[in-house]
Design a protein around this motif. Structure first.
Motif, PDB file in Angstrom:
ATOM      1  N   LEU A  13     -52.190  10.167  25.762  1.00  0.00           N
ATOM      2  CA  LEU A  13     -52.718  10.268  27.121  1.00  0.00           C
ATOM      3  C   LEU A  13     -51.812  11.134  27.998  1.00  0.00           C
ATOM      4  O   LEU A  13     -52.290  11.996  28.746  1.00  0.00           O
ATOM      5  N   PHE A  14     -50.516  10.900  27.898  1.00  0.00           N
ATOM      6  CA  PHE A  14     -49.580  11.696  28.696  1.00  0.00           C
ATOM      7  C   PHE A  14     -49.494  13.132  28.182  1.00  0.00           C
ATOM      8  O   PHE A  14     -49.253  14.057  28.958  1.00  0.00           O
ATOM      9  N   TRP A  15     -49.688  13.314  26.875  1.00  0.00           N
ATOM     10  CA  TRP A  15     -49.714  14.672  26.321  1.00  0.00           C
ATOM     11  C   TRP A  15     -50.894  15.453  26.898  1.00  0.00           C
ATOM     12  O   TRP A  15     -50.778  16.646  27.187  1.00  0.00           O
ATOM     13  N   GLU A  16     -52.021  14.766  27.075  1.00  0.00           N
ATOM     14  CA  GLU A  16     -53.176  15.409  27.708  1.00  0.00           C
ATOM     15  C   GLU A  16     -52.863  15.769  29.161  1.00  0.00           C
ATOM     16  O   GLU A  16     -53.308  16.812  29.662  1.00  0.00           O
ATOM     17  N   LEU A  17     -52.113  14.921  29.838  1.00  0.00           N
ATOM     18  CA  LEU A  17     -51.695  15.229  31.213  1.00  0.00           C
ATOM     19  C   LEU A  17     -50.767  16.439  31.252  1.00  0.00           C
ATOM     20  O   LEU A  17     -50.818  17.245  32.188  1.00  0.00           O
ATOM     21  N   VAL A  18     -49.908  16.571  30.239  1.00  0.00           N
ATOM     22  CA  VAL A  18     -49.060  17.758  30.133  1.00  0.00           C
ATOM     23  C   VAL A  18     -49.932  19.005  29.995  1.00  0.00           C
ATOM     24  O   VAL A  18     -49.677  20.038  30.622  1.00  0.00           O
ATOM     25  N   GLY A  19     -50.989  18.897  29.174  1.00  0.00           N
ATOM     26  CA  GLY A  19     -51.911  20.016  29.009  1.00  0.00           C
ATOM     27  C   GLY A  19     -52.587  20.385  30.320  1.00  0.00           C
ATOM     28  O   GLY A  19     -52.722  21.570  30.653  1.00  0.00           O
ATOM     29  N   LEU A  20     -52.998  19.375  31.080  1.00  0.00           N
ATOM     30  CA  LEU A  20     -53.610  19.617  32.394  1.00  0.00           C
ATOM     31  C   LEU A  20     -52.613  20.290  33.335  1.00  0.00           C
ATOM     32  O   LEU A  20     -52.956  21.251  34.038  1.00  0.00           O
ATOM     33  N   SER A  21     -51.378  19.776  33.355  1.00  0.00           N
ATOM     34  CA  SER A  21     -50.339  20.343  34.220  1.00  0.00           C
ATOM     35  C   SER A  21     -50.061  21.802  33.861  1.00  0.00           C
ATOM     36  O   SER A  21     -49.910  22.655  34.749  1.00  0.00           O
ATOM     37  N   SER A  22     -49.991  22.081  32.566  1.00  0.00           N
ATOM     38  CA  SER A  22     -49.773  23.453  32.113  1.00  0.00           C
ATOM     39  C   SER A  22     -50.907  24.357  32.572  1.00  0.00           C
ATOM     40  O   SER A  22     -50.683  25.483  33.040  1.00  0.00           O
ATOM     41  N   TYR A  23     -52.127  23.865  32.422  1.00  0.00           N
ATOM     42  CA  TYR A  23     -53.306  24.626  32.855  1.00  0.00           C
ATOM     43  C   TYR A  23     -53.224  24.960  34.343  1.00  0.00           C
ATOM     44  O   TYR A  23     -53.478  26.104  34.752  1.00  0.00           O
ATOM     45  N   LEU A  24     -52.853  23.972  35.156  1.00  0.00           N
ATOM     46  CA  LEU A  24     -52.782  24.169  36.603  1.00  0.00           C
ATOM     47  C   LEU A  24     -51.657  25.134  36.996  1.00  0.00           C
ATOM     48  O   LEU A  24     -51.821  25.950  37.907  1.00  0.00           O
ATOM     49  N   LEU A  25     -50.517  25.032  36.309  1.00  0.00           N
ATOM     50  CA  LEU A  25     -49.380  25.899  36.637  1.00  0.00           C
ATOM     51  C   LEU A  25     -49.582  27.325  36.129  1.00  0.00           C
ATOM     52  O   LEU A  25     -49.286  28.286  36.847  1.00  0.00           O
ATOM     53  N   ILE A  26     -50.075  27.462  34.911  1.00  0.00           N
ATOM     54  CA  ILE A  26     -50.295  28.807  34.353  1.00  0.00           C
ATOM     55  C   ILE A  26     -51.350  29.564  35.159  1.00  0.00           C
ATOM     56  O   ILE A  26     -51.222  30.764  35.407  1.00  0.00           O
ATOM     57  N   GLY A  27     -52.379  28.836  35.598  1.00  0.00           N
ATOM     58  CA  GLY A  27     -53.440  29.466  36.374  1.00  0.00           C
ATOM     59  C   GLY A  27     -53.275  29.275  37.869  1.00  0.00           C
ATOM     60  O   GLY A  27     -54.274  29.306  38.606  1.00  0.00           O
ATOM     61  N   PHE A  28     -52.045  29.083  38.315  1.00  0.00           N
ATOM     62  CA  PHE A  28     -51.817  28.799  39.738  1.00  0.00           C
ATOM     63  C   PHE A  28     -52.354  29.925  40.619  1.00  0.00           C
ATOM     64  O   PHE A  28     -53.010  29.693  41.624  1.00  0.00           O
ATOM     65  N   TRP A  29     -52.084  31.171  40.235  1.00  0.00           N
ATOM     66  CA  TRP A  29     -52.639  32.320  40.964  1.00  0.00           C
ATOM     67  C   TRP A  29     -53.969  32.702  40.315  1.00  0.00           C
ATOM     68  O   TRP A  29     -54.105  33.766  39.709  1.00  0.00           O
ATOM     69  N   SER A  62     -45.774  13.558  33.597  1.00  0.00           N
ATOM     70  CA  SER A  62     -46.367  13.580  32.267  1.00  0.00           C
ATOM     71  C   SER A  62     -45.304  13.591  31.173  1.00  0.00           C
ATOM     72  O   SER A  62     -45.420  12.879  30.167  1.00  0.00           O
ATOM     73  N   MET A  63     -44.253  14.381  31.378  1.00  0.00           N
ATOM     74  CA  MET A  63     -43.172  14.450  30.393  1.00  0.00           C
ATOM     75  C   MET A  63     -42.446  13.113  30.285  1.00  0.00           C
ATOM     76  O   MET A  63     -42.120  12.648  29.187  1.00  0.00           O
ATOM     77  N   ASN A  64     -42.177  12.487  31.422  1.00  0.00           N
ATOM     78  CA  ASN A  64     -41.535  11.169  31.403  1.00  0.00           C
ATOM     79  C   ASN A  64     -42.396  10.152  30.664  1.00  0.00           C
ATOM     80  O   ASN A  64     -41.883   9.291  29.939  1.00  0.00           O
ATOM     81  N   GLY A  65     -43.710  10.251  30.852  1.00  0.00           N
ATOM     82  CA  GLY A  65     -44.619   9.335  30.180  1.00  0.00           C
ATOM     83  C   GLY A  65     -44.552   9.474  28.665  1.00  0.00           C
ATOM     84  O   GLY A  65     -44.564   8.474  27.940  1.00  0.00           O
ATOM     85  N   ILE A  66     -44.469  10.720  28.184  1.00  0.00           N
ATOM     86  CA  ILE A  66     -44.339  10.943  26.741  1.00  0.00           C
ATOM     87  C   ILE A  66     -43.051  10.322  26.221  1.00  0.00           C
ATOM     88  O   ILE A  66     -43.028   9.651  25.187  1.00  0.00           O
ATOM     89  N   VAL A  67     -41.958  10.531  26.939  1.00  0.00           N
ATOM     90  CA  VAL A  67     -40.646  10.039  26.508  1.00  0.00           C
ATOM     91  C   VAL A  67     -40.601   8.517  26.480  1.00  0.00           C
ATOM     92  O   VAL A  67     -40.019   7.912  25.569  1.00  0.00           O
ATOM     93  N   LEU A  68     -41.228   7.871  27.453  1.00  0.00           N
ATOM     94  CA  LEU A  68     -41.131   6.416  27.592  1.00  0.00           C
ATOM     95  C   LEU A  68     -42.220   5.652  26.837  1.00  0.00           C
ATOM     96  O   LEU A  68     -42.137   4.426  26.723  1.00  0.00           O
ATOM     97  N   SER A  69     -43.225   6.338  26.327  1.00  0.00           N
ATOM     98  CA  SER A  69     -44.362   5.660  25.683  1.00  0.00           C
ATOM     99  C   SER A  69     -43.918   4.827  24.479  1.00  0.00           C
ATOM    100  O   SER A  69     -43.089   5.260  23.685  1.00  0.00           O
ATOM    101  N   ASN A  70     -44.510   3.648  24.351  1.00  0.00           N
ATOM    102  CA  ASN A  70     -44.212   2.820  23.179  1.00  0.00           C
ATOM    103  C   ASN A  70     -45.355   2.809  22.169  1.00  0.00           C
ATOM    104  O   ASN A  70     -45.292   2.124  21.161  1.00  0.00           O
ATOM    105  N   SER A  71     -46.411   3.578  22.464  1.00  0.00           N
ATOM    106  CA  SER A  71     -47.527   3.658  21.524  1.00  0.00           C
ATOM    107  C   SER A  71     -48.021   5.092  21.431  1.00  0.00           C
ATOM    108  O   SER A  71     -47.866   5.879  22.372  1.00  0.00           O
TER     109      SER A  71
END
Length: 211
Positions: free
Chosen positions: A148-164, A133-142
């Motif tokens: 879209l990738f920022w939303e994926l970062v949000g999803l990833s954060s949600y999954l990692l923060i709530g891992f336990w 997701s982070m790579n997608g934000i960095v490489l995006s041209n639009s």
């Protein structure tokens, strides 16, 4: 021409390698048990090596401004066409180095921090998704692709923060993070639309030229 082809290939590999780590860990990670982290570490190490090679190539060149700006049509509705693609300049290359290095260090630290966890491979899968997701934000041209990738970062954060998630503190923290991100995302989306209505494009390079 060959050099631009290499830059395009490198950028695609850098983008999708962590996604490969995510897919592997999610579906096959348990097969290696406690050693499954070696796959993710190897993939992120390759990503870092490609980013470093990228860095050397770009900064040994006298190019200025955008080095690569390629797009492909995502969908079209009459007069409106939305394209997604990759945009690379020297700042992009620096950020790829930052993301790949920090991601590798986080993966390395996690091998000890998460050692013995029953969902060990799933944790590394989520790290891979976060890096993708982070790579997608960095490489995006639009702005749309960045969103879209920022939303994926949000999803990833949600999954990692709530891992336990069995712990109330973790479950409540990931809900709080999710809701807080949604507030920020609304502001970001409004900003994107304002730029589009003024400039007429979501392409970052075209927006820069218009400014």
């Amino acid at each position: 021409k060959d050099k631009m082809g290499n830059i395009t290939l490198f950028s695609i590999l850098i983008l999708f390698l962590p996604l490969g780590a995510f897919i592997y860990q999610l579906f096959f990670g348990k097969k290696l048990g406690a050693n499954t982290h070696f796959v993710s570490l190897a993939i992120i190490a390759v990503m870092f090596a490609l980013s470093f090679n990228f860095f050397i190539q770009i900064f040994n060149d006298s190019l200025s401004g955008p080095i690569l700006d390629v797009s492909g049509q995502w969908f079209t509705t009459g007069a409106f066409t939305l394209e997604l693609g990759i945009y690379i300049d020297k700042i992009t290359v620096i950020m790829l180095m930052v993301v790949s290095l920090i991601s590798f260090l986080v993966h390395l630290y996690s091998t000890a921090y998460m050692h013995g966890d029953p969902r060990y491979s799933r944790y590394f899968a989520f790290l891979g998704l976060f890096t993708f997701s982070m790579n997608g934000i960095v490489l995006s041209n639009s702005l749309v692709m960045m969103y879209l990738f920022w939303e994926l970062v949000g999803l990833s954060s949600y999954l990692l923060i709530g891992f336990w998630f069995e712990k109330n503190s973790a479950a409540n923290a990931c809900k709080k993070a999710f809701l807080t991100n949604r507030v920020g995302d609304i502001g970001m989306f409004i900003g994107m639309l304002l730029i589009f209505f003024v400039v007429g494009t979501f392409n970052i390079n075209h927006i820069t030229e218009a400014v």
